[in-house]
Design a protein around this motif. Structure first.
Motif, PDB file in Angstrom:
ATOM      1  N   ARG A   1     -22.572  38.519 -57.742  1.00  0.00           N
ATOM      2  CA  ARG A   1     -23.676  37.211 -57.084  1.00  0.00           C
ATOM      3  C   ARG A   1     -24.428  37.935 -55.317  1.00  0.00           C
ATOM      4  O   ARG A   1     -23.780  37.078 -54.899  1.00  0.00           O
ATOM      5  CB  ARG A   1     -22.265  36.299 -56.822  1.00  0.00           C
TER       6      ARG A   1
ATOM      7  N   GLN B   1     -24.525  25.592 -55.427  1.00  0.00           N
ATOM      8  CA  GLN B   1     -23.070  25.155 -55.000  1.00  0.00           C
ATOM      9  C   GLN B   1     -22.265  25.628 -55.598  1.00  0.00           C
ATOM     10  O   GLN B   1     -20.951  25.656 -56.514  1.00  0.00           O
ATOM     11  CB  GLN B   1     -22.632  23.403 -55.981  1.00  0.00           C
ATOM     12  N   GLY B   2     -22.172  27.256 -55.050  1.00  0.00           N
ATOM     13  CA  GLY B   2     -21.220  27.943 -55.681  1.00  0.00           C
ATOM     14  C   GLY B   2     -21.490  28.955 -56.814  1.00  0.00           C
ATOM     15  O   GLY B   2     -20.477  29.279 -57.630  1.00  0.00           O
ATOM     16  N   THR B   3     -22.131  27.999 -57.951  1.00  0.00           N
ATOM     17  CA  THR B   3     -22.074  28.242 -59.527  1.00  0.00           C
ATOM     18  C   THR B   3     -23.754  29.297 -59.858  1.00  0.00           C
ATOM     19  O   THR B   3     -24.922  28.722 -59.088  1.00  0.00           O
ATOM     20  CB  THR B   3     -22.367  27.332 -60.411  1.00  0.00           C
TER      21      THR B   3
END
Length: 157
Positions: free
Chosen positions: A80, A112-114
């Protein structure tokens, strides 16, 4: 060197639709047109766990699918974190879709963090991307993310 501040404003004006497919196609075409020395610009989407599938792009036909365990795109998806590679041929698990590509910049797209996907840029010039390019392309990804309703592909399986 592109003026990324100007490009960010231009992309904000261009992306006047919330549709992810339209915005992804427009973003690829815009980057290919405005950023010099690229031979490929496109999206890979996480539509299945641990796997990237080809999305809208500009350039030669591309490799599909790409597991998170392989290549520069897989590395960006796994970590990421943006991957900026001066010489892709020095990367043991590099996936060579176009033999003319020598450097690569891959920016993960998170919602959202995904992980939703990645934006992948290839260049025929070794060392094409520097810190300014990385920050500028990351800013363009932020514009894409902010102006686009991104579907959750993983929840639809």
């Amino acid at each position: 060197m592109p003026n990324y501040t100007l490009l960010t404003r231009q992309l904000e004006a261009l992306l006047d639709d919330r549709d992810w497919l339209i915005n992804a196609a427009q973003t690829c075409a815009f980057i290919m047109q405005q950023v010099p020395e690229l031979n490929w610009a496109g999206f890979y989407l996480q539509r299945q766990p641990e796997l990237l599938t080809l999305g809208p792009f500009q350039g030669k036909p591309a490799c599909n699918p790409i597991p998170f365990s392989k290549g520069v795109c897989g590395g960006a998806a796994r970590s990421r974190q943006t991957q900026r590679i001066d010489d892709v041929h020095a990367i043991a698990d590099h996936i060579a879709c176009d033999a003319a590509s020598n450097s690569e910049l891959v920016v993960p797209i998170l919602r959202q963090g995904t992980l939703w996907g990645v934006l992948d840029l290839d260049s025929p010039r070794h060392g094409r991307f520097d810190e300014v390019d990385q920050a500028g392309i990351e800013a363009l990804v932020e514009v894409f993310n902010a102006r686009t309703d991104l579907p959750d592909f993983l929840s639809s399986h």
